[in-house]
Write a protein that holds these residues in place. Sequence first.
Motif, short mmCIF file in Angstrom:
data_model
loop_
_atom_site.label_atom_id
_atom_site.label_comp_id
_atom_site.label_asym_id
_atom_site.label_seq_id
_atom_site.Cartn_x
_atom_site.Cartn_y
_atom_site.Cartn_z
N ASP A 1 0.80 -1.22 0.00
CA ASP A 1 0.00 0.00 0.00
C ASP A 1 0.84 1.27 0.00
O ASP A 1 0.31 2.37 0.20
CB ASP A 1 -0.96 0.01 1.19
N ASP B 1 2.93 3.73 -2.35
CA ASP B 1 3.09 4.03 -3.77
C ASP B 1 4.54 3.81 -4.22
O ASP B 1 5.49 4.35 -3.63
CB ASP B 1 2.68 5.47 -4.07
N GLY B 2 4.70 3.01 -5.27
CA GLY B 2 6.00 2.82 -5.87
C GLY B 2 6.91 1.83 -5.18
O GLY B 2 8.03 1.60 -5.66
N THR C 1 -1.37 -4.52 -10.48
CA THR C 1 -0.40 -3.53 -10.94
C THR C 1 0.41 -4.04 -12.13
O THR C 1 0.84 -3.25 -12.98
CB THR C 1 0.56 -3.15 -9.80
#
Length: 225
Positions: free
Chosen positions: A90, A92-93, A212
């Motif tokens: 959770d 980002d990136g 993703t």
Amino acid sequence: MPQDRYAPRPVTGRERLVEGMKWDVVADDFTLEPPEGQDVDPVTVRREYLEHPGAVSVLAMDDDERVLLLRQYRHPVRHELWELPAGLLDLDGEEPLLAAERELWEEVDLRAGRYDLLVDFLNSPGGSDEAQRVFLARDVQVVPETERFTRENEEAGIITAWVPLDEAVADVLAGRIQNPGAVIALLAADAARRAGWSTLRPVDSPWPMHPTYRPAPRGTDAPST
């Protein structure tokens, strides 16, 4: 050879039913085509499911082939379960391996000198899109006290134990360990060991089951409401 494949059906509508702290509940309307060769009209069906960021788990093993298990309270089932260090994707990136390293540090004060990909699985594909990746961590070392993470909430009460792999597998088969990530990882580790660890994969292996990394990113096939 049987192999799962990416085969999305056309989504004609999406409704976001619940926006949660960590995950949402959505409802998709999609067109279900009949199997090839069957003279049946396509139908539109609706399915509600948990939209999940995905997760990683870490099976840490020492030189004596003991694995690290932790006991944590899980409120939905009202049980303290023996599990693996694990966490959501959770941030980002953040790549899956970095998330695994972070969880090992945060939850059990360990670092590892070697990581391999042990197994991937879908946690509950009938009601959730959660994909989970399990890493095998070896050459483990204890983090100095001055560098340890301060745990809160359920994690503050974590209890750990180093358990021989054979004993942990026996606990799974006897029903004493039932967390799905732990069950799958322990049985996979036992099978991998029997194969001389030849089944282990590189940590950056493709992961098409995770939204993703799919050919069509989640949420592009229909507007969300």
